[in-house]
Design a protein around this motif. Structure first.
Motif, mmCIF file in Angstrom:
data_model
loop_
_atom_site.group_PDB
_atom_site.id
_atom_site.type_symbol
_atom_site.label_atom_id
_atom_site.label_comp_id
_atom_site.label_asym_id
_atom_site.label_seq_id
_atom_site.Cartn_x
_atom_site.Cartn_y
_atom_site.Cartn_z
ATOM 1 N N ASP A 116 0.849 -1.193 0.000
ATOM 2 C CA ASP A 116 0.000 0.000 0.000
ATOM 3 C C ASP A 116 0.892 1.253 0.000
ATOM 4 O O ASP A 116 1.730 1.420 0.888
ATOM 5 C CB ASP A 116 -0.878 0.001 1.249
ATOM 6 N N PRO A 117 0.735 2.165 -0.987
ATOM 7 C CA PRO A 117 1.523 3.399 -0.980
ATOM 8 C C PRO A 117 1.187 4.329 0.177
ATOM 9 O O PRO A 117 1.943 5.268 0.450
ATOM 10 C CB PRO A 117 1.169 4.067 -2.325
ATOM 11 N N CYS A 118 0.048 4.098 0.814
ATOM 12 C CA CYS A 118 -0.331 4.907 1.964
ATOM 13 C C CYS A 118 0.373 4.377 3.214
ATOM 14 O O CYS A 118 -0.065 3.362 3.802
ATOM 15 C CB CYS A 118 -1.851 4.901 2.146
ATOM 16 N N GLU A 162 2.539 2.272 4.147
ATOM 17 C CA GLU A 162 3.279 1.007 4.185
ATOM 18 C C GLU A 162 4.574 1.103 3.382
ATOM 19 O O GLU A 162 5.633 0.671 3.856
ATOM 20 C CB GLU A 162 2.418 -0.139 3.660
ATOM 21 N N MET A 163 4.516 1.661 2.180
ATOM 22 C CA MET A 163 5.718 1.787 1.377
ATOM 23 C C MET A 163 6.755 2.671 2.073
ATOM 24 O O MET A 163 7.936 2.353 2.136
ATOM 25 C CB MET A 163 5.386 2.366 0.002
ATOM 26 N N GLY A 164 6.301 3.814 2.613
ATOM 27 C CA GLY A 164 7.206 4.702 3.336
ATOM 28 C C GLY A 164 7.831 4.033 4.542
ATOM 29 O O GLY A 164 9.017 4.222 4.827
ATOM 30 N N ALA A 165 7.030 3.221 5.256
ATOM 31 C CA ALA A 165 7.554 2.527 6.438
ATOM 32 C C ALA A 165 8.639 1.524 6.055
ATOM 33 O O ALA A 165 9.641 1.377 6.752
ATOM 34 C CB ALA A 165 6.412 1.824 7.162
ATOM 35 N N ILE A 166 8.431 0.836 4.921
ATOM 36 C CA ILE A 166 9.442 -0.130 4.477
ATOM 37 C C ILE A 166 10.731 0.586 4.094
ATOM 38 O O ILE A 166 11.839 0.150 4.459
ATOM 39 C CB ILE A 166 8.899 -0.955 3.290
ATOM 40 N N ILE A 167 10.614 1.704 3.385
ATOM 41 C CA ILE A 167 11.815 2.445 3.002
ATOM 42 C C ILE A 167 12.533 2.980 4.235
ATOM 43 O O ILE A 167 13.761 2.880 4.347
ATOM 44 C CB ILE A 167 11.460 3.582 2.023
ATOM 45 N N ARG A 168 11.773 3.543 5.185
ATOM 46 C CA ARG A 168 12.404 4.046 6.421
ATOM 47 C C ARG A 168 13.108 2.910 7.153
ATOM 48 O O ARG A 168 14.232 3.075 7.649
ATOM 49 C CB ARG A 168 11.349 4.649 7.351
ATOM 50 N N ARG A 169 12.457 1.761 7.228
ATOM 51 C CA ARG A 169 13.056 0.609 7.911
ATOM 52 C C ARG A 169 14.332 0.176 7.192
ATOM 53 O O ARG A 169 15.311 -0.214 7.831
ATOM 54 C CB ARG A 169 12.044 -0.531 7.957
ATOM 55 N N SER A 170 14.338 0.282 5.865
ATOM 56 C CA SER A 170 15.538 -0.121 5.125
ATOM 57 C C SER A 170 16.713 0.786 5.447
ATOM 58 O O SER A 170 17.855 0.333 5.507
ATOM 59 C CB SER A 170 15.258 -0.122 3.613
ATOM 60 N N TYR A 171 16.446 2.097 5.656
ATOM 61 C CA TYR A 171 17.531 2.997 6.074
ATOM 62 C C TYR A 171 18.100 2.568 7.421
ATOM 63 O O TYR A 171 19.313 2.497 7.610
ATOM 64 C CB TYR A 171 17.008 4.428 6.232
ATOM 65 N N GLU A 172 17.213 2.342 8.349
ATOM 66 C CA GLU A 172 17.623 2.167 9.738
ATOM 67 C C GLU A 172 18.221 0.794 10.012
ATOM 68 O O GLU A 172 18.882 0.597 11.031
ATOM 69 C CB GLU A 172 16.437 2.475 10.654
ATOM 70 N N THR A 173 17.991 -0.163 9.103
ATOM 71 C CA THR A 173 18.607 -1.488 9.239
ATOM 72 C C THR A 173 19.711 -1.706 8.207
ATOM 73 O O THR A 173 20.267 -2.797 8.135
ATOM 74 C CB THR A 173 17.543 -2.591 9.083
ATOM 75 N N GLY A 220 -3.445 0.514 -6.218
ATOM 76 C CA GLY A 220 -3.921 1.674 -6.946
ATOM 77 C C GLY A 220 -2.983 2.204 -8.003
ATOM 78 O O GLY A 220 -3.266 3.235 -8.625
ATOM 79 N N VAL A 221 -1.874 1.533 -8.236
ATOM 80 C CA VAL A 221 -0.875 1.975 -9.205
ATOM 81 C C VAL A 221 -0.939 1.062 -10.425
ATOM 82 O O VAL A 221 -1.081 -0.158 -10.302
ATOM 83 C CB VAL A 221 0.540 1.968 -8.579
ATOM 84 N N ALA A 222 -0.827 1.643 -11.617
ATOM 85 C CA ALA A 222 -0.950 0.879 -12.854
ATOM 86 C C ALA A 222 0.104 -0.222 -12.930
ATOM 87 O O ALA A 222 1.241 -0.057 -12.460
ATOM 88 C CB ALA A 222 -0.802 1.811 -14.056
ATOM 89 N N ALA A 223 -0.267 -1.350 -13.506
ATOM 90 C CA ALA A 223 0.648 -2.473 -13.656
ATOM 91 C C ALA A 223 1.875 -2.042 -14.441
ATOM 92 O O ALA A 223 1.794 -1.298 -15.423
ATOM 93 C CB ALA A 223 -0.055 -3.624 -14.375
ATOM 94 N N PHE A 240 -0.268 6.629 -11.254
ATOM 95 C CA PHE A 240 1.138 6.780 -10.869
ATOM 96 C C PHE A 240 1.263 6.705 -9.348
ATOM 97 O O PHE A 240 0.318 7.023 -8.622
ATOM 98 C CB PHE A 240 1.691 8.113 -11.369
ATOM 99 N N PRO A 241 2.417 6.291 -8.848
ATOM 100 C CA PRO A 241 2.589 6.212 -7.391
ATOM 101 C C PRO A 241 2.638 7.592 -6.751
ATOM 102 O O PRO A 241 3.449 8.430 -7.147
ATOM 103 C CB PRO A 241 3.927 5.475 -7.233
ATOM 104 N N ALA A 242 1.732 7.845 -5.823
ATOM 105 C CA ALA A 242 1.696 9.105 -5.082
ATOM 106 C C ALA A 242 1.550 8.743 -3.606
ATOM 107 O O ALA A 242 0.450 8.772 -3.052
ATOM 108 C CB ALA A 242 0.544 9.988 -5.556
ATOM 109 N N PRO A 243 2.663 8.393 -2.946
ATOM 110 C CA PRO A 243 2.575 7.811 -1.609
ATOM 111 C C PRO A 243 2.415 8.832 -0.484
ATOM 112 O O PRO A 243 2.871 9.971 -0.586
ATOM 113 C CB PRO A 243 3.920 7.091 -1.471
#
Length: 477
Positions: free
Chosen positions: A18-20, A22-33, A45-48, A123-126
């Motif tokens: 979910d771009p709402c 969830e995507m931001g949380a995964i990216i933030r987690r990737s920084y911190e780990t 909601g994003v086109a294939a 388009f992705p608009a998170p």
């Protein structure tokens, strides 16, 4: 992407995300780990086929090559050090700019939508942070704008928030070149043509976020940095040129007045401001993109993320170039990522006393302070530490040790008031409102030899060179 894959520093996230938040949380987690960069292939909601690359220039997941993503973005080997990267960019500042060249078409024209079909739907608009004022479509892209008389074209980075599929708004901050260009259009009562570029040369965000002097165009400097002219194509609806190899290009006009509510958004300081602000609004007149485009996204916050790597390194390189042009014996400059780029460390040559005979350390620091005040990067500086070049300031452990043992609690403080970026978290609300505050430059230089000068006690400095080499050769922990 291929280079990151070879390094094992990118990972596909093929499940539905979910771009709402969830995507931001995964990216933030990737920084911190310190995880590989996440490549999202399926978003609600994003086109294939539309993908998002998170953390494109964060610290690498390989501790042996912590700056691999930065280095590869700049066309350098993954193993280079921070000091080498800063030197590489600063050296390019001494070369003549290489203007872009126009080509007939490019990958960014594989799909073209104009007029009513030009929409950001699909388009992705998170929503990147809990507490953000809206969904941010631009965190790593470049805004292209040109003065009304056509004499100066600016490529810059500024956050842009989605209002709806046809309208956007974003920071147009006073003091930035984007704001200066926009003001010229606004004073004529005409909306400013713009193009928003996602993707393109991986070095583009480093240059677009660099505090280059007035009159220096980012497109030409990018050519000098990469050693070849940027290939550009003409936009569909506005008189602007954009990188032909871009992933996505959005075209349109920026309103003549602040007419939209923007923000707040989680910032590089590590905090989310309590309030947004009124900003101009962007209309969407055309969208062009590659087949199956990749939209890069950054989720700013507590260090270390791309603001600290890309902006910190570009800031350091510009200061290094500026100080050397002023004739100062500077070895390197570094903006420690962990300080959220609120600190800057400058090291000077061990022979600075011979190069500037009769000068005291305090007088040298004063010269550095005066030179910094004439650099466009000055607004970003809060605390600057001047050290001997036996210290590698990009090594945070070494830097903290040097500051703890060489920074006197009360002496050697050189302070002046100057312009600031209001987002800098260390300033008071009153200082942020006035965009002015104190800046410190601190004398952390060692005494002259014979005057209580300290001798380092470490493997590198405390043993004969031949013995060091023998120990390195024969002893493996």
């Amino acid at each position: 992407m291929d280079a990151l894959a070879e390094c094992g520093d990118v990972i596909c996230v093929d499940r539905l995300v979910d771009p709402c938040l969830e995507m931001g949380a995964i990216i933030r987690r990737s920084y911190e780990t310190r995880s590989p960069a996440p490549l999202f292939t399926r978003l609600t909601g994003v086109a294939a086929g539309h993908r998002v690359l998170g953390a494109p220039a964060a610290l690498s997941s390989d501790p042996r090559r912590p700056l691999a993503r930065v280095a590869l973005s700049l066309g350098l080997p993954a193993e280079v050090t921070g000091r080498q990267i800063v030197e590489h960019i600063a050296e390019a500042r001494r070369r003549p700019t290489v203007p872009p060249v126009e080509v007939a078409t490019g990958p960014c024209k594989e799909n073209i939508r104009v007029g009513p079909r030009a929409s950001l739907e699909g388009f992705p608009a998170p929503l990147l942070h809990l507490g953000d004022g809206g969904r941010y479509i631009n965190t790593w892209g470049t805004i292209v704008a040109c003065t009304p008389d056509g004499t100066f074209t600016n490529w810059s980075i500024a956050r842009i928030m989605m209002i709806d599929e046809k309208r956007l708004t974003g920071l147009v901050a006073p003091g930035q070149h984007l704001h200066k260009v926009w003001r010229q259009w606004a004073e004529l009562g005409r909306p400013m043509p713009y193009a928003l570029v996602q993707g393109g040369d991986p070095a583009l965000p480093f240059v677009a976020g660099m505090p280059l002097p007035d009159g220096v165009e980012e497109a030409g400097f990018l050519g000098a940095l990469t050693g070849k002219p940027v290939e550009v194509v003409r936009c569909e609806t506005v008189d602007l040129m954009v990188p032909a190899n871009a992933e996505i290009v959005i075209e349109g006009y920026l309103s003549t007045s602040p007419d939209a509510d923007e923000g707040p958004m989680g910032e590089f300081t590590g905090y989310i401001p309590q309030h947004g602000s009124k900003q101009p609004s962007y209309t969407v007149e055309a969208v062009t993109h590659r087949h199956d485009p990749i939209w890069p996204h950054v989720v700013e916050g507590q260090p270390v993320d791309e603001f600290h790597t890309a902006s910190g390194i570009s800031l350091a390189a510009e200061i290094l170039s500026h100080l050397r042009a002023a004739g100062l014996p500077v070895s390197t400059v570094w903006a420690p990522f962990e300080s959220a780029t609120h600190w800057t460390a400058i090291t000077v040559s061990g022979t600075w006393r011979e190069q500037l005979p009769g000068l005291t350390s305090g007088e040298l620091v004063e010269r550095i302070k005066d030179a910094l005040a004439t650099c466009r990067a000055y607004v970003l500086l809060t605390r600057t530490f001047v050290l001997d070049d036996d210290i590698d300031p990009s090594n945070i452990s070494e830097l903290i040790w040097a500051l703890a043992t060489r920074w006197h609690p009360t002496e050697g403080h050189h302070v002046r008031t100057g312009p600031i970026v209001p987002l800098l978290a260390c300033y008071s609300p009153a200082e942020q409102a006035s965009a002015s505050g104190p800046k410190g430059v601190y004398d952390c230089l060692l005494p002259e030899p014979g005057q209580g000068r300290l001798v380092r006690s470490s493997f590198q400095h405390g043993y004969p060179a031949d013995l060091q080499q023998e120990v390195v050769r024969t002893w493996t922990p």
